[in-house]
Write a protein that holds these residues in place. Structure first.
Motif, PDB file in Angstrom:
ATOM      1  N   VAL A 208       0.856  -1.190   0.000  1.00 29.68           N
ATOM      2  CA  VAL A 208       0.000   0.000   0.000  1.00 29.68           C
ATOM      3  C   VAL A 208       0.889   1.236   0.000  1.00 29.68           C
ATOM      4  O   VAL A 208       1.691   1.440   0.910  1.00 29.68           O
ATOM      5  CB  VAL A 208      -0.955  -0.003   1.210  1.00 29.68           C
ATOM      6  CG1 VAL A 208      -1.799   1.254   1.223  1.00 29.68           C
ATOM      7  CG2 VAL A 208      -1.847  -1.241   1.174  1.00 29.68           C
TER       8      VAL A 208
ATOM      9  N   LYS B 241      -3.382   6.670  -0.924  1.00 28.34           N
ATOM     10  CA  LYS B 241      -4.830   6.622  -1.075  1.00 28.34           C
ATOM     11  C   LYS B 241      -5.279   7.743  -2.003  1.00 28.34           C
ATOM     12  O   LYS B 241      -4.741   8.843  -1.967  1.00 28.34           O
ATOM     13  CB  LYS B 241      -5.456   6.807   0.304  1.00 28.34           C
ATOM     14  CG  LYS B 241      -6.902   6.490   0.404  1.00 28.34           C
ATOM     15  CD  LYS B 241      -7.302   6.549   1.874  1.00 28.34           C
ATOM     16  CE  LYS B 241      -8.720   6.106   2.045  1.00 28.34           C
ATOM     17  NZ  LYS B 241      -9.136   6.162   3.439  1.00 28.34           N
TER      18      LYS B 241
ATOM     19  N   TYR C  86      -7.306   2.789  -2.246  1.00 29.80           N
ATOM     20  CA  TYR C  86      -5.890   2.673  -1.938  1.00 29.80           C
ATOM     21  C   TYR C  86      -5.093   2.501  -3.220  1.00 29.80           C
ATOM     22  O   TYR C  86      -5.586   1.979  -4.205  1.00 29.80           O
ATOM     23  CB  TYR C  86      -5.635   1.487  -1.010  1.00 29.80           C
ATOM     24  CG  TYR C  86      -6.180   1.702   0.372  1.00 29.80           C
ATOM     25  CD1 TYR C  86      -5.458   2.437   1.307  1.00 29.80           C
ATOM     26  CD2 TYR C  86      -7.408   1.191   0.742  1.00 29.80           C
ATOM     27  CE1 TYR C  86      -5.960   2.649   2.574  1.00 29.80           C
ATOM     28  CE2 TYR C  86      -7.918   1.391   2.010  1.00 29.80           C
ATOM     29  CZ  TYR C  86      -7.188   2.126   2.930  1.00 29.80           C
ATOM     30  OH  TYR C  86      -7.686   2.330   4.176  1.00 29.80           O
TER      31      TYR C  86
END
Length: 118
Positions: A23, A26, A33
């Motif tokens: 990740v 965002k 994400y």
């Protein structure tokens, strides 16, 4: 890390294969994400293609069969202690995937519409 399992279109037939992405940030407008990858076209890639709501989503077609994915969860290595700097904050939020790529300042490709072939 975000983990996704391959599945059928209903999300009930979970397969042993899947996908893992790191990740990176965002997107503000989509509440989505951004995944960081490195195995698409020999480039670092940022992709907002993954849905994190637990519902199955179309990923790609292989040998004429549509492959769907389902978000399974966020994971960290066993024993790793999450530090404050590991958590997403306002500096990790982007209006567009293009903005995220600009911050990365690396040779990247936008995979928001699927992988491009060279």
């Amino acid at each position: 890390m975000a983990v996704f399992s391959d599945c059928d279109s209903t999300g009930t037939n979970i397969k042993l294969s899947g996908h893992v992405t790191l990740v990176y940030g965002k997107l503000l407008d989509k509440n989505t994400y951004i995944g960081l990858g490195g195995n698409q076209g020999d480039m670092i890639t940022l992709s907002p293609n993954y849905k994190y709501d637990g519902k199955p989503f179309y990923s790609y077609t292989e040998k004429g069969v549509k492959v769907y994915k389902k978000f399974r969860g966020f994971y960290k290595p066993k024993g790793y202690l999450i530090k404050e700097e590991d958590k997403l904050n306002a500096n990790d939020e982007y209006a567009t995937i293009k903005d995220a790529n600009a911050k990365l300042k690396q040779k990247t490709q936008d995979t928001s519409k699927g992988e491009s072939s060279r």
